[in-house]
Design a protein around this motif. Sequence first.
Motif, short mmCIF file in Angstrom:
data_model
loop_
_atom_site.label_atom_id
_atom_site.label_comp_id
_atom_site.label_asym_id
_atom_site.label_seq_id
_atom_site.Cartn_x
_atom_site.Cartn_y
_atom_site.Cartn_z
N GLU A 1 0.84 -1.20 0.00
CA GLU A 1 0.00 0.00 0.00
C GLU A 1 0.88 1.25 0.00
O GLU A 1 1.95 1.27 0.59
CB GLU A 1 -0.89 0.01 1.25
N ILE A 2 0.40 2.30 -0.67
CA ILE A 2 0.99 3.63 -0.53
C ILE A 2 0.11 4.41 0.42
O ILE A 2 -1.06 4.68 0.14
CB ILE A 2 1.11 4.36 -1.88
N PHE A 3 0.69 4.77 1.56
CA PHE A 3 -0.04 5.44 2.64
C PHE A 3 0.46 6.87 2.73
O PHE A 3 1.64 7.11 2.99
CB PHE A 3 0.18 4.70 3.96
N GLY A 4 -0.42 7.84 2.50
CA GLY A 4 -0.05 9.24 2.54
C GLY A 4 -0.16 9.83 3.92
O GLY A 4 -1.12 9.55 4.65
N LEU A 5 0.80 10.65 4.28
CA LEU A 5 0.83 11.30 5.59
C LEU A 5 0.85 12.80 5.34
O LEU A 5 1.86 13.36 4.90
CB LEU A 5 2.06 10.85 6.36
N LEU A 6 -0.28 13.48 5.62
CA LEU A 6 -0.43 14.90 5.34
C LEU A 6 -0.67 15.67 6.62
O LEU A 6 -1.33 15.18 7.54
CB LEU A 6 -1.59 15.16 4.39
N GLY A 7 -0.16 16.89 6.64
CA GLY A 7 -0.41 17.75 7.78
C GLY A 7 0.41 19.01 7.68
O GLY A 7 1.43 19.04 6.99
N GLY B 1 4.52 21.16 12.04
CA GLY B 1 4.27 21.02 13.46
C GLY B 1 3.19 20.02 13.81
O GLY B 1 2.87 19.84 14.99
N ALA B 2 2.62 19.33 12.82
CA ALA B 2 1.53 18.39 13.09
C ALA B 2 2.00 17.11 13.75
O ALA B 2 1.21 16.40 14.38
CB ALA B 2 0.79 18.06 11.80
N GLY B 3 3.30 16.77 13.60
CA GLY B 3 3.82 15.54 14.17
C GLY B 3 4.28 14.53 13.14
O GLY B 3 4.70 13.43 13.50
N LYS B 4 4.24 14.89 11.86
CA LYS B 4 4.61 13.96 10.81
C LYS B 4 6.06 13.51 10.93
O LYS B 4 6.37 12.32 10.83
CB LYS B 4 4.38 14.58 9.43
N SER B 5 6.95 14.46 11.13
CA SER B 5 8.36 14.12 11.22
C SER B 5 8.66 13.28 12.46
O SER B 5 9.50 12.38 12.42
CB SER B 5 9.23 15.38 11.23
N THR B 6 7.97 13.57 13.56
CA THR B 6 8.15 12.77 14.77
C THR B 6 7.71 11.34 14.52
O THR B 6 8.39 10.38 14.92
CB THR B 6 7.36 13.38 15.94
N LEU B 7 6.58 11.17 13.85
CA LEU B 7 6.10 9.83 13.52
C LEU B 7 7.10 9.11 12.63
O LEU B 7 7.39 7.91 12.84
CB LEU B 7 4.74 9.93 12.83
N GLN B 8 7.66 9.81 11.65
CA GLN B 8 8.68 9.21 10.80
C GLN B 8 9.90 8.78 11.61
O GLN B 8 10.47 7.70 11.38
CB GLN B 8 9.12 10.20 9.72
N ARG B 9 10.30 9.61 12.55
CA ARG B 9 11.48 9.27 13.36
C ARG B 9 11.25 8.02 14.18
O ARG B 9 12.17 7.22 14.38
CB ARG B 9 11.84 10.45 14.27
N VAL B 10 10.04 7.83 14.68
CA VAL B 10 9.73 6.61 15.42
C VAL B 10 9.77 5.40 14.49
O VAL B 10 10.40 4.39 14.78
CB VAL B 10 8.35 6.72 16.11
N MET C 1 -3.26 14.72 9.44
CA MET C 1 -2.69 14.81 10.77
C MET C 1 -2.65 16.27 11.22
O MET C 1 -2.27 17.16 10.47
CB MET C 1 -1.28 14.23 10.78
N VAL C 2 -3.05 16.51 12.48
CA VAL C 2 -2.99 17.84 13.06
C VAL C 2 -2.84 17.70 14.56
O VAL C 2 -3.45 16.83 15.18
CB VAL C 2 -4.26 18.66 12.68
N ALA C 3 -1.96 18.49 15.14
CA ALA C 3 -1.74 18.52 16.59
C ALA C 3 -1.47 17.14 17.17
O ALA C 3 -1.97 16.79 18.23
CB ALA C 3 -2.94 19.17 17.29
N GLY C 4 -0.68 16.35 16.44
CA GLY C 4 -0.28 15.05 16.96
C GLY C 4 -1.30 13.95 16.85
O GLY C 4 -1.10 12.85 17.37
N ARG C 5 -2.40 14.20 16.15
CA ARG C 5 -3.45 13.19 16.01
C ARG C 5 -3.84 13.04 14.55
O ARG C 5 -3.63 13.93 13.73
CB ARG C 5 -4.69 13.60 16.83
N PHE C 6 -4.49 11.90 14.24
CA PHE C 6 -5.08 11.69 12.93
C PHE C 6 -6.52 12.17 12.98
O PHE C 6 -7.34 11.64 13.73
CB PHE C 6 -5.04 10.21 12.55
N ALA C 7 -6.83 13.18 12.16
CA ALA C 7 -8.20 13.69 12.10
C ALA C 7 -9.08 12.84 11.19
O ALA C 7 -10.29 12.77 11.37
CB ALA C 7 -8.20 15.14 11.64
N ALA C 8 -8.46 12.20 10.19
CA ALA C 8 -9.21 11.33 9.27
C ALA C 8 -8.22 10.47 8.51
O ALA C 8 -7.10 10.87 8.24
CB ALA C 8 -10.03 12.17 8.28
N VAL C 9 -8.66 9.23 8.19
CA VAL C 9 -7.86 8.30 7.39
C VAL C 9 -8.79 7.58 6.43
O VAL C 9 -9.76 6.97 6.86
CB VAL C 9 -7.13 7.26 8.26
#
Length: 307
Positions: A48-54, A57-66, A221-229
């Motif tokens: 799957e290709i899963f897109g991460l948008l935000g 400061g939404a937390g995307k880079s932090t999620l990538q680092r994990v 993604m916004v404020a460290g959460r997923f608003a919709a997927v």
Amino acid sequence: MASEQPDDRSTATQDNSVAIQVEDLTFRYPGQAAPALDRVSFSVARGEIFGLLGPSGAGKSTLQRVLTRQQRRFDGLVRVLGKPLADWRQDYFEVIGVGFELPNHYVKFTAVENLRFFASLYRRKCRDPLELLALVGLEHAAHKKVETFSKGMRMRLNFVRAIQHDPEILFLDEPTAGLDPVNARIVKRIVADLRRAGKTIVLTTHNMNDVDQLCDRVSFMVAGRFAAVDAPEALKARFGRHTVRVTHGRDTVDVDEFPLDGLADNTRFQAILKDGAVRTLHSQEASLDQVFSDVTGTSLDPAEEVA
């Protein structure tokens, strides 16, 4: 903060169709009141290709680092290819490929020398560097030092470096940034080919066209959460506003836009039709930009991610 130890859920039978499984992932930077990741849960299927948008400061880079094991202390559960992230060792970097938004090369090396050096870090066999460079139109620059490369050339070299060891999972951050339309299409075609070959791709981007063309599903993604997927088309169908845009007038041109729902009873729309001065009439489909803004209450900022 707790270390990345699996909880009792990690003993459950795992679905082999799932490449990445995340449950209640939480991370807070020291000294910060709000968490950068706030109980995030999602999964990514194999192939799957899963897109991460935000926004920034939404937390995307932090999620990538994990997910790329740059940040190894967090709360929650993360599994990759059926194994808790804590159980992976150096072999993890044999199965993932990472293409950062800001290319990081040895600029005094040539393109071929860069690829050969990074290939030497893997145990698995890597693809021929000249073949890889030809894929993205860099064969003419194979033996030129990277310090002479434009940003677009460095981005293309960055991309093939991420795929050279044939990883099962790719983390791509703005892979088409700085590319002209022709080279952007080439990179997107390769990404689509990789998915058809069964690779799993996590795509972080601000480019809605890339998302529409490539992603099977996308997260807002916004404020460290997923608003919709959901799938891009499903998000547009669920949250989007379909409208009709009318240009009209005899001496001057006026533009009006009306919601598609209730159009037959819209008195302004009916009056324009009766006036007989309609110049154009077009239906306007929902866009991901508009849906993202409606769902999250924010707009995408193309500035570099800082979270």
